[in-house]
Design an enzyme around this catalytic site. Structure first.
Site, PDB file in Angstrom:
ATOM      1  N   LYS A  81     -28.934  47.466 -41.615  1.00  0.00           N
ATOM      2  CA  LYS A  81     -30.083  47.318 -42.502  1.00  0.00           C
ATOM      3  C   LYS A  81     -31.033  48.480 -42.259  1.00  0.00           C
ATOM      4  O   LYS A  81     -31.269  48.873 -41.102  1.00  0.00           O
ATOM      5  CB  LYS A  81     -30.758  45.979 -42.211  1.00  0.00           C
ATOM      6  CG  LYS A  81     -31.935  45.626 -43.105  1.00  0.00           C
ATOM      7  CD  LYS A  81     -32.438  44.226 -42.763  1.00  0.00           C
ATOM      8  CE  LYS A  81     -33.599  43.766 -43.622  1.00  0.00           C
ATOM      9  NZ  LYS A  81     -34.007  42.373 -43.311  1.00  0.00           N
ATOM     10  N   SER A 150     -34.249  39.621 -47.298  1.00  0.00           N
ATOM     11  CA  SER A 150     -34.475  41.048 -47.425  1.00  0.00           C
ATOM     12  C   SER A 150     -33.261  41.880 -47.013  1.00  0.00           C
ATOM     13  O   SER A 150     -33.210  43.088 -47.259  1.00  0.00           O
ATOM     14  CB  SER A 150     -35.675  41.449 -46.545  1.00  0.00           C
ATOM     15  OG  SER A 150     -35.416  41.151 -45.171  1.00  0.00           O
ATOM     16  N   SER A 174     -33.906  35.689 -44.314  1.00  0.00           N
ATOM     17  CA  SER A 174     -33.353  36.953 -44.808  1.00  0.00           C
ATOM     18  C   SER A 174     -31.937  37.276 -44.361  1.00  0.00           C
ATOM     19  O   SER A 174     -31.403  38.325 -44.718  1.00  0.00           O
ATOM     20  CB  SER A 174     -34.274  38.113 -44.409  1.00  0.00           C
ATOM     21  OG  SER A 174     -35.526  37.982 -45.038  1.00  0.00           O
TER      22      SER A 174
END
Length: 446
Positions: A81, A150, A174
């Protein structure tokens, strides 16, 4: 019949690389081919250097041929990420505020990955500062729907077979929610198992690292590699970690006892998600105890929001002030609300969080796990945002290990996950229970 290496689970690939049947270069090339085929519609990546990935893979193959030691993820591509620092790749955190940001050092988990022989494939898309504002990534099952947030790109990349493994983070929902939407396994270990050093901090009290894979064993394997004590992270605890992969592979000694809380916000479940979840609970029969939660349990949702919003203003306040015109209107509204939270309200919320942790420590003396929805249903259309995280909020607040299993399909043919939550620091037991659950449901369906 020739196997497409990109379709292998991480555990399968580790075994084949160890035997020399498949090389790391073969695997990375297959993943790059998948990315080339589908990335234009999915848009999971923000940084990808094919030559750099192939160079890492070639080095892992050289090490194997030379007879040196092999790591637990030797030659396996892993996506990060884009809030995880890397010394050789930019980390831009999903915002123009940090455009071109190049860290000097690797995050702690990147050090662990390199030590295990993993190939750092690149950076996957995150929402703005790992919060609310949707990214441009699309769901691999239907590009008109969200992959969640996210950790949007991390979930989508695994679902699309761009990589077998990826890293995400969870401050609310997330990891678990995107995994549910994208039809992959998502696992958030207990708070404190994985170091957060070198990862964007939005909430020191709530931020946790999680992982994505295409099997239960894969997320367990990756979590074993990442877990370690780090004295620079105040949440990291100085004691041994549970053996995740061993737990995920074990049979239960006796059938587990599960609890289901009929939360007041379950009215947010879609009809197909409720029907599918109820069918799972019905199959499990007396193994599940339905419970009515105390009113204070539902109030924990507001406690999480207070802590999260107060702390993101505290950690990123200078960046917000210096680049306010580069902050999305959605995040601006959160910051404005967070700056109205008083110190007294914040401290009260932290005290309630501590009480929730103590409650669940006692609760799990009678139950092996809690079973719960992973999300409100299928991935919503892109125009409707990244989905509702509320089905993860309580467990994240309390720092409990959570795993989502891709067990259900909604009315539009999109995946829906089923979540299991276990006692803190007994992640191996949770994964053992998850293995039992998916095995039992598969045998009932046969």
């Amino acid at each position: 019949m020739r196997i497409d290496p990109s379709s292998l689970t991480a555990q399968e690939a580790v075994g084949l690389i160890d035997k020399g049947t498949v090389s790391s270069v073969d695997l990375v090339k297959a993943c790059l081919a998948r990315i080339e085929q589908t990335e234009s519609s999915i848009q999971a990546w923000v940084h990808l250097d094919a030559d750099q990935a192939l160079s890492q893979a070639a080095e892992m193959d050289r090490i194997r041929r030379a007879g040196f030691g092999l790591g637990a993820l030797h030659g396996i591509p892993v996506a990060l990420k884009d809030i995880v620092d890397t010394a050789d790749m930019p980390t831009e955190r999903g915002t123009p505020i940090f455009k071109g940001r190049q860290p000097d050092q690797d995050a702690a988990i990147v050090e662990r990955l390199r030590g295990a022989g993993a190939v750092i494939m690149g950076k996957t898309v995150t929402t703005e500062l790992a919060f609310l504002n949707p990214s441009h990534t699309r769901n691999p099952h239907n590009p008109e729907h969200t992959p969640g947030g996210s950790s949007s790109g991390s979930a989508a990349a695994v679902a699309a077979h761009h990589v077998p493994l990826s890293i995400g983070t969870q401050t609310n929902g997330s990891v678990i929610r995107p995994a549910s939407f994208c039809g992959v396994y998502g696992f958030k270990p207990s708070r404190g198992i994985i170091s957060r050093r070198g990862i964007l901090q939005t909430s020191a009290s709530l931020d946790q690292v999680g992982v994505f894979g295409r099997s239960l064993g894969d997320v367990a394997l990756l979590s074993d590699v990442l877990g370690s004590y780090d004295q620079s992270d105040p949440a990291s605890f100085p004691r041994p970690r549970p053996a995740m992969a061993r737990g995920a592979a074990e049979d239960v000694p006796v059938e587990p006892d599960l609890a289901f809380f009929d939360m007041p916000f379950h009215d947010r479940l879609s009809a197909d998600a409720r029907e599918g979840f109820d069918a799972v609970v019905e199959v499990l029969g007396r193994r599940v105890s339905r419970m009515q939660p105390a009113d204070t349990m539902a109030e924990l949702v507001a406690v999480q929001a207070t802590i999260h919003e107060y702390e993101i203003c505290m950690h990123l306040g200078e960046s917000f002030d210096a680049h306010w015109d580069q902050v999305s209107p959605l995040l601006q509204s959160v910051v404005e609300r967070g700056r109205l939270i008083t110190e007294v309200q914040y401290q009260d919320a932290l005290a309630v969080k501590a009480s929730a942790e103590a409650f669940f420590a006692d609760f799990f003396t009678d139950f092996d796990a809690i079973i719960a929805p992973s999300a409100a249903g299928e991935a919503p259309p892109l125009a409707d945002g990244t989905g509702d995280p509320i089905f993860c909020t309580l467990w994240t607040l309390a720092g409990l290990p959570s795993v989502t299993l891709p067990l259900l399909v909604g009315e539009n043919g999109l995946p829906i996950g089923v979540q299991l939550i276990g006692p803190a620091e007994k992640d191996d037991r949770l994964l053992r229970t998850a293995n039992w659950l998916q095995t039992k449901l598969a045998s009932e369906a046969a």
